[in-house]
Write a protein that holds these residues in place. Structure first.
Motif, PDB file in Angstrom:
ATOM      1  N   LEU A   6       0.846  -1.184   0.000  1.00 52.96           N
ATOM      2  CA  LEU A   6       0.000   0.000   0.000  1.00 52.96           C
ATOM      3  C   LEU A   6       0.886   1.239   0.000  1.00 52.96           C
ATOM      4  O   LEU A   6       1.770   1.375   0.847  1.00 52.96           O
ATOM      5  CB  LEU A   6      -0.902   0.001   1.241  1.00 52.96           C
ATOM      6  CG  LEU A   6      -1.847   1.188   1.389  1.00 52.96           C
ATOM      7  CD1 LEU A   6      -2.859   1.227   0.250  1.00 52.96           C
ATOM      8  CD2 LEU A   6      -2.553   1.124   2.740  1.00 52.96           C
ATOM      9  N   ILE A  90      -5.627   4.853   6.213  1.00 51.84           N
ATOM     10  CA  ILE A  90      -4.476   4.055   5.748  1.00 51.84           C
ATOM     11  C   ILE A  90      -4.367   2.782   6.567  1.00 51.84           C
ATOM     12  O   ILE A  90      -4.220   1.677   6.018  1.00 51.84           O
ATOM     13  CB  ILE A  90      -3.177   4.889   5.816  1.00 51.84           C
ATOM     14  CG1 ILE A  90      -3.232   6.044   4.814  1.00 51.84           C
ATOM     15  CG2 ILE A  90      -1.954   4.004   5.578  1.00 51.84           C
ATOM     16  CD1 ILE A  90      -2.190   7.123   5.055  1.00 51.84           C
ATOM     17  N   ALA A  94      -5.068  -1.077   5.175  1.00 51.02           N
ATOM     18  CA  ALA A  94      -4.050  -2.125   5.306  1.00 51.02           C
ATOM     19  C   ALA A  94      -4.601  -3.331   6.039  1.00 51.02           C
ATOM     20  O   ALA A  94      -4.324  -4.484   5.675  1.00 51.02           O
ATOM     21  CB  ALA A  94      -2.815  -1.579   6.024  1.00 51.02           C
ATOM     22  N   ILE A  99      -2.938  -6.382   2.980  1.00 47.88           N
ATOM     23  CA  ILE A  99      -1.714  -5.651   2.629  1.00 47.88           C
ATOM     24  C   ILE A  99      -0.558  -6.244   3.423  1.00 47.88           C
ATOM     25  O   ILE A  99      -0.697  -6.557   4.600  1.00 47.88           O
ATOM     26  CB  ILE A  99      -1.883  -4.149   2.969  1.00 47.88           C
ATOM     27  CG1 ILE A  99      -3.024  -3.523   2.154  1.00 47.88           C
ATOM     28  CG2 ILE A  99      -0.580  -3.379   2.792  1.00 47.88           C
ATOM     29  CD1 ILE A  99      -2.801  -3.482   0.664  1.00 47.88           C
ATOM     30  N   ARG A 101       2.634  -4.664   3.418  1.00 52.54           N
ATOM     31  CA  ARG A 101       3.557  -3.594   3.811  1.00 52.54           C
ATOM     32  C   ARG A 101       2.975  -2.267   3.355  1.00 52.54           C
ATOM     33  O   ARG A 101       2.316  -2.194   2.327  1.00 52.54           O
ATOM     34  CB  ARG A 101       4.911  -3.837   3.136  1.00 52.54           C
ATOM     35  CG  ARG A 101       5.924  -2.739   3.262  1.00 52.54           C
ATOM     36  CD  ARG A 101       7.204  -3.062   2.475  1.00 52.54           C
ATOM     37  NE  ARG A 101       7.750  -4.355   2.819  1.00 52.54           N
ATOM     38  CZ  ARG A 101       8.650  -4.572   3.787  1.00 52.54           C
ATOM     39  NH1 ARG A 101       9.078  -3.560   4.500  1.00 52.54           N
ATOM     40  NH2 ARG A 101       9.105  -5.776   4.023  1.00 52.54           N
ATOM     41  N   VAL A 102       3.247  -1.222   4.134  1.00 50.84           N
ATOM     42  CA  VAL A 102       2.894   0.142   3.754  1.00 50.84           C
ATOM     43  C   VAL A 102       4.199   0.882   3.500  1.00 50.84           C
ATOM     44  O   VAL A 102       5.125   0.810   4.318  1.00 50.84           O
ATOM     45  CB  VAL A 102       2.090   0.867   4.859  1.00 50.84           C
ATOM     46  CG1 VAL A 102       1.814   2.321   4.467  1.00 50.84           C
ATOM     47  CG2 VAL A 102       0.787   0.135   5.163  1.00 50.84           C
ATOM     48  N   MET A 104       5.342   4.782   2.595  1.00 53.99           N
ATOM     49  CA  MET A 104       4.793   6.124   2.446  1.00 53.99           C
ATOM     50  C   MET A 104       5.864   7.189   2.566  1.00 53.99           C
ATOM     51  O   MET A 104       6.928   6.947   3.131  1.00 53.99           O
ATOM     52  CB  MET A 104       3.687   6.363   3.472  1.00 53.99           C
ATOM     53  CG  MET A 104       4.096   6.240   4.913  1.00 53.99           C
ATOM     54  SD  MET A 104       2.685   6.229   6.054  1.00 53.99           S
ATOM     55  CE  MET A 104       1.863   7.746   5.657  1.00 53.99           C
ATOM     56  N   VAL A 124       0.685   6.156  11.445  1.00 54.24           N
ATOM     57  CA  VAL A 124       0.598   4.895  10.702  1.00 54.24           C
ATOM     58  C   VAL A 124       1.655   3.921  11.193  1.00 54.24           C
ATOM     59  O   VAL A 124       1.378   2.736  11.402  1.00 54.24           O
ATOM     60  CB  VAL A 124       0.710   5.136   9.184  1.00 54.24           C
ATOM     61  CG1 VAL A 124       0.826   3.819   8.427  1.00 54.24           C
ATOM     62  CG2 VAL A 124      -0.490   5.932   8.677  1.00 54.24           C
ATOM     63  N   ALA A 128      -0.234   0.610  12.345  1.00 54.77           N
ATOM     64  CA  ALA A 128      -0.420  -0.325  11.227  1.00 54.77           C
ATOM     65  C   ALA A 128      -0.228  -1.771  11.655  1.00 54.77           C
ATOM     66  O   ALA A 128       0.652  -2.062  12.465  1.00 54.77           O
ATOM     67  CB  ALA A 128       0.528   0.025  10.083  1.00 54.77           C
ATOM     68  N   VAL A 132       5.898  -0.871   8.138  1.00 51.47           N
ATOM     69  CA  VAL A 132       5.766   0.416   7.445  1.00 51.47           C
ATOM     70  C   VAL A 132       7.162   0.940   7.138  1.00 51.47           C
ATOM     71  O   VAL A 132       8.024   0.998   8.013  1.00 51.47           O
ATOM     72  CB  VAL A 132       5.010   1.448   8.309  1.00 51.47           C
ATOM     73  CG1 VAL A 132       4.928   2.796   7.589  1.00 51.47           C
ATOM     74  CG2 VAL A 132       3.630   0.937   8.667  1.00 51.47           C
TER      75      VAL A 132
END
Length: 136
Positions: A6, A90, A94, A99, A101-102, A104, A124, A128, A132
């Protein structure tokens, strides 16, 4: 199996760098670009400027499409536009969409400006359900 990553995008250079990082580091990943409108009734802000919500949403989708069209990728790139508080949406996305992994961008704020303005990336990272990566 390729990862599903994401990438929250807001039109900033930092978000574009996060996408470029993902394309380089995870060439076979499925990528979802997520744009979050800040919550609150957008119609109020748009009416003051003489804009239509649907037009603004369409322009945000066009921004996401341009990001995709400007880059080559061996995997799949999906796009989503949602309304809400960015950090909350966000994390929710996720959690609800498998998801892995994020990744950003960070606006690079520190010290007093970070405290006063808050940090979506910081929130996040704390909340999360997946790893991340913050790209500067």
């Amino acid at each position: 199996m390729p990862e599903h990553i994401l990438v929250p995008v807001d039109g900033s250079e930092q978000a574009a760098r996060a996408l470029d990082y993902v394309l380089e580091e995870f060439p076979d990943a499925t990528i979802t670009l997520l744009h979050v409108f800040s919550d609150g009734p957008p119609e109020i802000h748009l009416e003051k400027r003489g804009e239509d919500y649907d037009d603004l949403r369409a322009r945000r989708r066009e921004m996401l499409d341009r990001l995709v069209d400007e880059r080559a990728h061996g995997g799949t790139i999906e796009t989503e536009v949602v309304v809400g508080r960015p950090s909350r949406e966000i994390v929710r996305y996720a959690d609800e969409h498998d998801i892995d992994r994020v990744v950003m961008g960070s606006h690079g704020r520190d010290g007093a400006s970070r405290v006063l303005l808050g940090s979506v990336a910081e929130t996040v990272v704390r909340r999360a359900p997946v790893p991340v990566t913050v790209v500067r």
